[in-house]
Scaffold this motif. Sequence first.
Motif, PDB file in Angstrom:
ATOM      1  N   ALA A 193       0.818  -1.215   0.000  1.00  0.00           N
ATOM      2  CA  ALA A 193       0.000   0.000   0.000  1.00  0.00           C
ATOM      3  C   ALA A 193       0.848   1.259   0.000  1.00  0.00           C
ATOM      4  O   ALA A 193       0.334   2.342  -0.294  1.00  0.00           O
ATOM      5  N   ARG A 194       2.123   1.136   0.325  1.00  0.00           N
ATOM      6  CA  ARG A 194       3.021   2.298   0.315  1.00  0.00           C
ATOM      7  C   ARG A 194       4.319   1.909  -0.378  1.00  0.00           C
ATOM      8  O   ARG A 194       4.647   0.726  -0.500  1.00  0.00           O
ATOM      9  N   PRO A 195       5.080   2.888  -0.855  1.00  0.00           N
ATOM     10  CA  PRO A 195       6.337   2.563  -1.532  1.00  0.00           C
ATOM     11  C   PRO A 195       7.285   1.797  -0.620  1.00  0.00           C
ATOM     12  O   PRO A 195       7.356   2.054   0.584  1.00  0.00           O
ATOM     13  N   TRP A 196       8.006   0.845  -1.200  1.00  0.00           N
ATOM     14  CA  TRP A 196       8.938   0.044  -0.412  1.00  0.00           C
ATOM     15  C   TRP A 196      10.176   0.856  -0.041  1.00  0.00           C
ATOM     16  O   TRP A 196      10.604   1.745  -0.765  1.00  0.00           O
ATOM     17  N   ARG A 197      10.751   0.483   1.108  1.00  0.00           N
ATOM     18  CA  ARG A 197      12.015   1.059   1.554  1.00  0.00           C
ATOM     19  C   ARG A 197      13.178   0.163   1.145  1.00  0.00           C
ATOM     20  O   ARG A 197      14.250   0.634   0.790  1.00  0.00           O
ATOM     21  N   LEU A 198      12.960  -1.155   1.240  1.00  0.00           N
ATOM     22  CA  LEU A 198      13.919  -2.146   0.751  1.00  0.00           C
ATOM     23  C   LEU A 198      13.223  -3.041  -0.258  1.00  0.00           C
ATOM     24  O   LEU A 198      12.022  -3.328  -0.124  1.00  0.00           O
ATOM     25  N   TRP A 199      13.992  -3.481  -1.235  1.00  0.00           N
ATOM     26  CA  TRP A 199      13.479  -4.406  -2.251  1.00  0.00           C
ATOM     27  C   TRP A 199      14.432  -5.594  -2.345  1.00  0.00           C
ATOM     28  O   TRP A 199      15.610  -5.418  -2.630  1.00  0.00           O
ATOM     29  N   ARG A 200      13.902  -6.795  -2.053  1.00  0.00           N
ATOM     30  CA  ARG A 200      14.682  -8.012  -2.323  1.00  0.00           C
ATOM     31  C   ARG A 200      14.537  -8.306  -3.807  1.00  0.00           C
ATOM     32  O   ARG A 200      13.505  -8.789  -4.262  1.00  0.00           O
ATOM     33  N   ALA A 201      15.598  -8.020  -4.531  1.00  0.00           N
ATOM     34  CA  ALA A 201      15.535  -8.065  -5.986  1.00  0.00           C
ATOM     35  C   ALA A 201      15.892  -9.423  -6.567  1.00  0.00           C
ATOM     36  O   ALA A 201      15.570  -9.701  -7.729  1.00  0.00           O
ATOM     37  N   SER A 202      16.564 -10.261  -5.802  1.00  0.00           N
ATOM     38  CA  SER A 202      16.945 -11.588  -6.291  1.00  0.00           C
ATOM     39  C   SER A 202      17.141 -12.525  -5.112  1.00  0.00           C
ATOM     40  O   SER A 202      17.689 -12.130  -4.082  1.00  0.00           O
ATOM     41  N   ASP A 203      16.690 -13.762  -5.276  1.00  0.00           N
ATOM     42  CA  ASP A 203      16.970 -14.765  -4.254  1.00  0.00           C
ATOM     43  C   ASP A 203      17.849 -15.887  -4.801  1.00  0.00           C
ATOM     44  O   ASP A 203      17.953 -16.959  -4.203  1.00  0.00           O
ATOM     45  N   ILE A 204      18.503 -15.627  -5.947  1.00  0.00           N
ATOM     46  CA  ILE A 204      19.364 -16.644  -6.551  1.00  0.00           C
ATOM     47  C   ILE A 204      20.768 -16.108  -6.840  1.00  0.00           C
ATOM     48  O   ILE A 204      21.573 -16.796  -7.452  1.00  0.00           O
ATOM     49  N   ARG A 205      21.066 -14.890  -6.379  1.00  0.00           N
ATOM     50  CA  ARG A 205      22.375 -14.334  -6.694  1.00  0.00           C
ATOM     51  C   ARG A 205      23.483 -15.133  -5.995  1.00  0.00           C
ATOM     52  O   ARG A 205      23.317 -15.573  -4.857  1.00  0.00           O
ATOM     53  N   ARG A 206      24.583 -15.284  -6.682  1.00  0.00           N
ATOM     54  CA  ARG A 206      25.749 -15.949  -6.098  1.00  0.00           C
ATOM     55  C   ARG A 206      26.916 -14.974  -6.086  1.00  0.00           C
ATOM     56  O   ARG A 206      27.192 -14.311  -7.082  1.00  0.00           O
ATOM     57  N   ILE A 207      27.583 -14.900  -4.933  1.00  0.00           N
ATOM     58  CA  ILE A 207      28.752 -14.045  -4.800  1.00  0.00           C
ATOM     59  C   ILE A 207      29.837 -14.797  -4.052  1.00  0.00           C
ATOM     60  O   ILE A 207      29.554 -15.732  -3.295  1.00  0.00           O
ATOM     61  N   ASP A 208      31.062 -14.371  -4.255  1.00  0.00           N
ATOM     62  CA  ASP A 208      32.182 -14.981  -3.549  1.00  0.00           C
ATOM     63  C   ASP A 208      32.035 -14.746  -2.048  1.00  0.00           C
ATOM     64  O   ASP A 208      31.554 -13.704  -1.615  1.00  0.00           O
ATOM     65  N   GLY A 209      32.470 -15.716  -1.281  1.00  0.00           N
ATOM     66  CA  GLY A 209      32.428 -15.591   0.174  1.00  0.00           C
ATOM     67  C   GLY A 209      31.286 -16.338   0.823  1.00  0.00           C
ATOM     68  O   GLY A 209      31.273 -16.523   2.039  1.00  0.00           O
ATOM     69  N   ILE A 210      30.298 -16.764   0.004  1.00  0.00           N
ATOM     70  CA  ILE A 210      29.132 -17.482   0.529  1.00  0.00           C
ATOM     71  C   ILE A 210      28.847 -18.675  -0.373  1.00  0.00           C
ATOM     72  O   ILE A 210      28.813 -18.545  -1.598  1.00  0.00           O
ATOM     73  N   THR A 211      28.631 -19.827   0.220  1.00  0.00           N
ATOM     74  CA  THR A 211      28.263 -21.010  -0.541  1.00  0.00           C
ATOM     75  C   THR A 211      26.761 -20.996  -0.799  1.00  0.00           C
ATOM     76  O   THR A 211      25.976 -20.859   0.137  1.00  0.00           O
ATOM     77  N   GLY A 212      26.388 -21.131  -2.052  1.00  0.00           N
ATOM     78  CA  GLY A 212      24.974 -21.157  -2.382  1.00  0.00           C
ATOM     79  C   GLY A 212      24.413 -19.778  -2.670  1.00  0.00           C
ATOM     80  O   GLY A 212      25.100 -18.761  -2.525  1.00  0.00           O
ATOM     81  N   PRO A 213      23.146 -19.722  -3.085  1.00  0.00           N
ATOM     82  CA  PRO A 213      22.525 -18.446  -3.447  1.00  0.00           C
ATOM     83  C   PRO A 213      22.234 -17.568  -2.236  1.00  0.00           C
ATOM     84  O   PRO A 213      22.068 -18.073  -1.124  1.00  0.00           O
ATOM     85  N   VAL A 214      22.182 -16.266  -2.465  1.00  0.00           N
ATOM     86  CA  VAL A 214      21.844 -15.314  -1.400  1.00  0.00           C
ATOM     87  C   VAL A 214      20.674 -14.451  -1.858  1.00  0.00           C
ATOM     88  O   VAL A 214      20.392 -14.334  -3.051  1.00  0.00           O
ATOM     89  N   ASN A 215      19.999 -13.863  -0.891  1.00  0.00           N
ATOM     90  CA  ASN A 215      18.959 -12.885  -1.182  1.00  0.00           C
ATOM     91  C   ASN A 215      19.629 -11.514  -1.294  1.00  0.00           C
ATOM     92  O   ASN A 215      20.262 -11.055  -0.340  1.00  0.00           O
ATOM     93  N   TRP A 216      19.476 -10.877  -2.448  1.00  0.00           N
ATOM     94  CA  TRP A 216      20.136  -9.598  -2.690  1.00  0.00           C
ATOM     95  C   TRP A 216      19.100  -8.465  -2.661  1.00  0.00           C
ATOM     96  O   TRP A 216      18.025  -8.589  -3.265  1.00  0.00           O
ATOM     97  N   ASN A 217      19.414  -7.389  -1.952  1.00  0.00           N
ATOM     98  CA  ASN A 217      18.467  -6.311  -1.704  1.00  0.00           C
ATOM     99  C   ASN A 217      19.057  -4.951  -2.060  1.00  0.00           C
ATOM    100  O   ASN A 217      20.273  -4.769  -2.040  1.00  0.00           O
ATOM    101  N   VAL A 218      18.167  -4.024  -2.346  1.00  0.00           N
ATOM    102  CA  VAL A 218      18.579  -2.632  -2.563  1.00  0.00           C
ATOM    103  C   VAL A 218      17.707  -1.715  -1.711  1.00  0.00           C
ATOM    104  O   VAL A 218      16.562  -2.031  -1.382  1.00  0.00           O
ATOM    105  N   VAL A 219      18.289  -0.581  -1.359  1.00  0.00           N
ATOM    106  CA  VAL A 219      17.572   0.441  -0.614  1.00  0.00           C
ATOM    107  C   VAL A 219      16.992   1.437  -1.604  1.00  0.00           C
ATOM    108  O   VAL A 219      17.648   1.808  -2.589  1.00  0.00           O
ATOM    109  N   ALA A 220      15.777   1.890  -1.360  1.00  0.00           N
ATOM    110  CA  ALA A 220      15.160   2.880  -2.240  1.00  0.00           C
ATOM    111  C   ALA A 220      16.026   4.138  -2.284  1.00  0.00           C
ATOM    112  O   ALA A 220      16.492   4.596  -1.240  1.00  0.00           O
ATOM    113  N   PRO A 221      16.266   4.675  -3.480  1.00  0.00           N
ATOM    114  CA  PRO A 221      17.121   5.860  -3.587  1.00  0.00           C
ATOM    115  C   PRO A 221      16.457   7.109  -2.988  1.00  0.00           C
ATOM    116  O   PRO A 221      15.261   7.167  -2.810  1.00  0.00           O
TER     117      PRO A 221
END
Length: 225
Positions: free
Chosen positions: A197-225
């Motif tokens: 009902a209101r604009p989001w403050r955080l957005w989980r944009a992906s739950d399959i991103r892979r980055i170094d330092g973590i085994t397996g996929p991570v949930n990746w988020n951005v903060v509203a600009p």
Amino acid sequence: MAYGVLKAAGVLVAAGALGIGGWSFATGWHPAPSQYPLQGLDLGENPGAIEWGTVRARGADFAYLVATSGADRRDPGFEANWAALPEAGLRRGAVHLFSLCQLAADQANAFNAFVPRTADALPVAVDIGFRADCTARPDRAVLVGEVQTFVRMVEAHTRKPVLLRLTKAVEREYQLSGAIDRPVWAIGNLFVPAYAARPWRLWRASDIRRIDGITGPVNWNVVAP
């Protein structure tokens, strides 16, 4: 005959290459930092060993960790990871997985007893979704009142406003974002979510991103600009 077999094999190889390329793109994708300068991750329960310095070097500004679930579950890795985040240069936030089967006051007491109040912490996030271990579906007025109780008690402990992380299914059924005036953390793979009902403050944009330092996929988020 041989030509037909070779042609078919070539088509399969090309399709496989496209599939691999597409998956590689999907697991590496994240919203453009030029549009969303602050980006980070949130992890589920029991995430395992993490190289936080590497995670920071790969572009994470913050990390949210599950601390408690319901009124009776503490994440065993929370304390060690919580302590490691500032040393790695990451801002830290705690998540509570809200149960529709347990009283909010008991859940808030469990969270407050486990998670210390620290000046550098990000606002607590309460994750409200339908879970396999709880089939209860309370009336809307009951759930709104329970979430408000949890928010009030946790905010008294942390002295910061709570974030509401709402799944699309819960929001569709209960419209919590319109009933509880708190910042929203919305979920939507690849596509910007617009179900609250209101604009989001955080957005989980992906739950399959892979980055170094973590085994397996991570949930990746951005903060509203």
